[in-house]
Scaffold this motif. Structure first.
Motif, PDB file in Angstrom:
ATOM      1  N   MET A  38      29.303  -9.221 -39.051  1.00 53.55           N
ATOM      2  CA  MET A  38      28.342  -8.736 -40.035  1.00 53.55           C
ATOM      3  C   MET A  38      28.879  -9.015 -41.433  1.00 53.55           C
ATOM      4  SD  MET A  38      27.132  -5.030 -38.480  1.00 53.55           S
ATOM      5  CE  MET A  38      28.813  -4.353 -38.478  1.00 53.55           C
ATOM      6  N   PRO A  39      27.983  -9.183 -42.415  1.00 50.16           N
ATOM      7  CA  PRO A  39      28.441  -9.383 -43.790  1.00 50.16           C
ATOM      8  C   PRO A  39      28.994  -8.088 -44.379  1.00 50.16           C
ATOM      9  CG  PRO A  39      26.048  -9.215 -43.713  1.00 50.16           C
ATOM     10  CD  PRO A  39      26.525  -9.242 -42.288  1.00 50.16           C
ATOM     11  N   ASP A  40      29.632  -8.199 -45.533  1.00 52.77           N
ATOM     12  CA  ASP A  40      30.234  -7.065 -46.251  1.00 52.77           C
ATOM     13  C   ASP A  40      31.432  -6.501 -45.481  1.00 52.77           C
ATOM     14  OD1 ASP A  40      28.339  -7.285 -48.306  1.00 52.77           O
ATOM     15  OD2 ASP A  40      26.935  -6.018 -47.218  1.00 52.77           O
ATOM     16  N   MET A  41      31.174  -5.833 -44.379  1.00 53.38           N
ATOM     17  CA  MET A  41      32.250  -5.331 -43.518  1.00 53.38           C
ATOM     18  C   MET A  41      31.970  -5.782 -42.095  1.00 53.38           C
ATOM     19  SD  MET A  41      32.911  -1.367 -44.711  1.00 53.38           S
ATOM     20  CE  MET A  41      34.420  -1.204 -43.724  1.00 53.38           C
ATOM     21  N   ASP A  42      32.931  -6.472 -41.476  1.00 56.46           N
ATOM     22  CA  ASP A  42      32.702  -6.841 -40.080  1.00 56.46           C
ATOM     23  C   ASP A  42      33.004  -5.639 -39.183  1.00 56.46           C
ATOM     24  OD1 ASP A  42      35.471  -6.715 -39.464  1.00 56.46           O
ATOM     25  OD2 ASP A  42      35.760  -8.839 -39.856  1.00 56.46           O
ATOM     26  N   GLY A  43      32.699  -5.801 -37.910  1.00 58.06           N
ATOM     27  CA  GLY A  43      32.827  -4.678 -36.987  1.00 58.06           C
ATOM     28  C   GLY A  43      34.242  -4.132 -36.885  1.00 58.06           C
ATOM     29  N   LEU A  44      35.250  -5.006 -36.932  1.00 61.59           N
ATOM     30  CA  LEU A  44      36.639  -4.546 -36.844  1.00 61.59           C
ATOM     31  C   LEU A  44      37.005  -3.696 -38.052  1.00 61.59           C
ATOM     32  CD1 LEU A  44      38.489  -7.709 -35.463  1.00 61.59           C
ATOM     33  CD2 LEU A  44      37.780  -5.657 -34.210  1.00 61.59           C
ATOM     34  N   GLU A  45      36.528  -4.106 -39.233  1.00 62.30           N
ATOM     35  CA  GLU A  45      36.796  -3.322 -40.449  1.00 62.30           C
ATOM     36  C   GLU A  45      36.106  -1.962 -40.377  1.00 62.30           C
ATOM     37  OE1 GLU A  45      37.319  -6.820 -43.801  1.00 62.30           O
ATOM     38  OE2 GLU A  45      35.303  -6.241 -43.193  1.00 62.30           O
ATOM     39  N   VAL A  46      34.879  -1.954 -39.863  1.00 61.74           N
ATOM     40  CA  VAL A  46      34.160  -0.679 -39.699  1.00 61.74           C
ATOM     41  C   VAL A  46      34.903   0.214 -38.715  1.00 61.74           C
ATOM     42  CG1 VAL A  46      32.016   0.391 -38.913  1.00 61.74           C
ATOM     43  CG2 VAL A  46      31.934  -1.729 -40.244  1.00 61.74           C
ATOM     44  N   GLN A  47      35.375  -0.374 -37.624  1.00 58.75           N
ATOM     45  CA  GLN A  47      36.107   0.389 -36.617  1.00 58.75           C
ATOM     46  C   GLN A  47      37.377   0.997 -37.207  1.00 58.75           C
ATOM     47  OE1 GLN A  47      37.718  -1.916 -33.414  1.00 58.75           O
ATOM     48  NE2 GLN A  47      37.748  -0.194 -31.977  1.00 58.75           N
ATOM     49  N   GLU A  48      38.101   0.212 -37.996  1.00 63.38           N
ATOM     50  CA  GLU A  48      39.321   0.725 -38.638  1.00 63.38           C
ATOM     51  C   GLU A  48      38.998   1.886 -39.570  1.00 63.38           C
ATOM     52  OE1 GLU A  48      41.208  -2.540 -40.544  1.00 63.38           O
ATOM     53  OE2 GLU A  48      41.721  -3.572 -38.678  1.00 63.38           O
ATOM     54  N   GLU A  49      37.897   1.763 -40.306  1.00 65.25           N
ATOM     55  CA  GLU A  49      37.509   2.828 -41.221  1.00 65.25           C
ATOM     56  C   GLU A  49      37.115   4.088 -40.452  1.00 65.25           C
ATOM     57  OE1 GLU A  49      36.949   4.779 -44.775  1.00 65.25           O
ATOM     58  OE2 GLU A  49      37.883   2.823 -44.403  1.00 65.25           O
ATOM     59  N   LEU A  50      36.421   3.923 -39.333  1.00 62.09           N
ATOM     60  CA  LEU A  50      36.075   5.071 -38.489  1.00 62.09           C
ATOM     61  C   LEU A  50      37.347   5.769 -38.002  1.00 62.09           C
ATOM     62  CD1 LEU A  50      33.192   3.500 -36.342  1.00 62.09           C
ATOM     63  CD2 LEU A  50      32.926   5.303 -38.064  1.00 62.09           C
ATOM     64  N   ASN A  51      38.339   4.973 -37.595  1.00 60.97           N
ATOM     65  CA  ASN A  51      39.616   5.548 -37.146  1.00 60.97           C
ATOM     66  C   ASN A  51      40.298   6.299 -38.285  1.00 60.97           C
ATOM     67  OD1 ASN A  51      39.308   4.532 -34.563  1.00 60.97           O
ATOM     68  ND2 ASN A  51      40.525   2.696 -34.939  1.00 60.97           N
ATOM     69  N   ASP A  52      40.296   5.700 -39.478  1.00 61.10           N
ATOM     70  CA  ASP A  52      40.938   6.333 -40.634  1.00 61.10           C
ATOM     71  C   ASP A  52      40.280   7.662 -40.979  1.00 61.10           C
ATOM     72  OD1 ASP A  52      42.714   4.240 -40.855  1.00 61.10           O
ATOM     73  OD2 ASP A  52      41.627   3.221 -42.468  1.00 61.10           O
ATOM     74  N   ARG A  53      38.987   7.757 -40.741  1.00 63.72           N
ATOM     75  CA  ARG A  53      38.247   8.986 -41.049  1.00 63.72           C
ATOM     76  C   ARG A  53      38.300   9.997 -39.902  1.00 63.72           C
ATOM     77  NH1 ARG A  53      32.704   7.259 -44.301  1.00 63.72           N
ATOM     78  NH2 ARG A  53      33.652   5.666 -45.644  1.00 63.72           N
ATOM     79  N   GLY A  54      38.972   9.621 -38.821  1.00 63.84           N
ATOM     80  CA  GLY A  54      39.105  10.542 -37.699  1.00 63.84           C
ATOM     81  C   GLY A  54      37.865  10.664 -36.842  1.00 63.84           C
ATOM     82  N   VAL A  55      36.983   9.667 -36.900  1.00 58.98           N
ATOM     83  CA  VAL A  55      35.773   9.684 -36.071  1.00 58.98           C
ATOM     84  C   VAL A  55      36.163   9.328 -34.640  1.00 58.98           C
ATOM     85  CG1 VAL A  55      33.501   8.664 -35.680  1.00 58.98           C
ATOM     86  CG2 VAL A  55      34.314   9.060 -38.016  1.00 58.98           C
ATOM     87  N   THR A  56      35.877  10.209 -33.706  1.00 53.88           N
ATOM     88  CA  THR A  56      36.324  10.024 -32.315  1.00 53.88           C
ATOM     89  C   THR A  56      35.206   9.592 -31.373  1.00 53.88           C
ATOM     90  OG1 THR A  56      35.990  12.383 -31.872  1.00 53.88           O
ATOM     91  CG2 THR A  56      38.192  11.700 -32.579  1.00 53.88           C
ATOM     92  N   MET A  57      34.039   9.291 -31.919  1.00 54.46           N
ATOM     93  CA  MET A  57      32.945   8.841 -31.043  1.00 54.46           C
ATOM     94  C   MET A  57      33.317   7.507 -30.393  1.00 54.46           C
ATOM     95  SD  MET A  57      29.351   9.822 -32.931  1.00 54.46           S
ATOM     96  CE  MET A  57      29.760   9.362 -34.622  1.00 54.46           C
ATOM     97  N   PRO A  58      32.980   7.323 -29.116  1.00 55.75           N
ATOM     98  CA  PRO A  58      33.291   6.046 -28.461  1.00 55.75           C
ATOM     99  C   PRO A  58      32.533   4.896 -29.100  1.00 55.75           C
ATOM    100  CG  PRO A  58      31.867   7.391 -27.070  1.00 55.75           C
ATOM    101  CD  PRO A  58      32.306   8.267 -28.208  1.00 55.75           C
ATOM    102  N   VAL A  59      33.219   3.755 -29.193  1.00 55.34           N
ATOM    103  CA  VAL A  59      32.649   2.559 -29.810  1.00 55.34           C
ATOM    104  C   VAL A  59      32.586   1.435 -28.774  1.00 55.34           C
ATOM    105  CG1 VAL A  59      32.962   0.780 -31.568  1.00 55.34           C
ATOM    106  CG2 VAL A  59      33.507   3.166 -32.110  1.00 55.34           C
ATOM    107  N   ILE A  60      31.421   0.828 -28.649  1.00 51.76           N
ATOM    108  CA  ILE A  60      31.248  -0.372 -27.831  1.00 51.76           C
ATOM    109  C   ILE A  60      30.996  -1.520 -28.797  1.00 51.76           C
ATOM    110  CG2 ILE A  60      29.860  -1.523 -26.066  1.00 51.76           C
ATOM    111  CD1 ILE A  60      29.003   1.330 -25.152  1.00 51.76           C
ATOM    112  N   VAL A  61      31.825  -2.559 -28.737  1.00 49.32           N
ATOM    113  CA  VAL A  61      31.665  -3.667 -29.680  1.00 49.32           C
ATOM    114  C   VAL A  61      30.911  -4.815 -29.026  1.00 49.32           C
ATOM    115  CG1 VAL A  61      33.716  -3.059 -31.012  1.00 49.32           C
ATOM    116  CG2 VAL A  61      33.921  -4.652 -29.105  1.00 49.32           C
ATOM    117  N   LEU A  62      30.125  -5.517 -29.840  1.00 49.31           N
ATOM    118  CA  LEU A  62      29.369  -6.683 -29.412  1.00 49.31           C
ATOM    119  C   LEU A  62      30.026  -7.922 -30.009  1.00 49.31           C
ATOM    120  CD1 LEU A  62      25.755  -5.339 -30.079  1.00 49.31           C
ATOM    121  CD2 LEU A  62      27.092  -5.187 -27.968  1.00 49.31           C
TER     122      LEU A  62
END
Length: 205
Positions: A58-82
């Motif tokens: 994805m533009p701006d932030m790719d999925g890996l960057e979004v995932q890292e940010e979710l981890n940094d924020r302590g978001v524990t919801m399961p993530v399925i990547v495409l």
């Protein structure tokens, strides 16, 4: 379970969002769509627990960057990547970062529903890591040393040809060992094999 599971669908492709949303809604899920990871991150602290279906490219932030940010924020919801076809290295990185599964586009409905079912089972069960590690090590103990070598290389994101070169064996032999690994671990997909490998801390070095 499905009628209670919320899916947060993150993909910049409008056609993918429409088709996947329709598929999921007709399967009994509640779906909220986001056109970018940035949009998801803006709302994530207000979201009810659910599963995140996250596109990698994805533009701006790719999925890996979004995932890292979710981890940094302590978001524990399961993530399925495409991921794109054959993008094993990216999938490995995503799973090392905590993704519950990955699917290659284009994905089949049954594969998506299976992945969501597994992810939904982890909601509220973050205390099971040590038990998972023990179980994974027991299953991996059934592998031969060479099969463990192949699994370790897969967990590092290496394709068959690279594994063959590194181990000094033919690509065909790698395929045989890889098939044996899948059979002995009793898994049907690479993502399942990687989940066991990571639980047993294989490929971390």
């Amino acid at each position: 379970m499905s009628e209670k599971t919320i899916i947060y669908l993150v993909d910049d492709d409008d056609a993918v969002r429409r088709s996947a949303s329709f598929m999921l809604k007709t399967s009994g899920f509640e779906v909220r769509s986001f056109a970018s990871g940035v949009e998801l991150l803006k709302d994530v602290k207000h979201l009810d627990p659910g599963c995140i279906l996250l596109d990698i490219r994805m533009p701006d932030m790719d999925g890996l960057e979004v995932q890292e940010e979710l981890n940094d924020r302590g978001v524990t919801m399961p993530v399925i990547v495409l991921t794109g076809h054959g993008d094993v290295a990216t999938a490995v990185t995503a799973m090392k970062n905590g993704a519950s599964d990955f699917l290659e586009k284009p994905f089949e409905k049954a594969s998506l529903l299976d992945a969501i079912g597994r992810a939904a089972e982890t909601l509220g069960r973050h205390d099971a890591a040590s038990a998972s590690e023990r179980e994974a090590k027991v299953r991996i103990a059934a592998l031969t040393p060479r099969e463990r070598d192949v699994l370790r290389e897969l967990a590092r994101g290496h394709p068959n040809k690279t594994i063959a070169y590194d181990l000094g064996i033919s690509p065909r032999t790698v395929e045989v060992h890889r098939a044996n690994v899948m059979s002995k671990l009793d898994v049907r997909s690479l993502s399942e094999a990687l989940r066991i490998a990571f639980a047993a801390r294989i490929g971390e070095d």
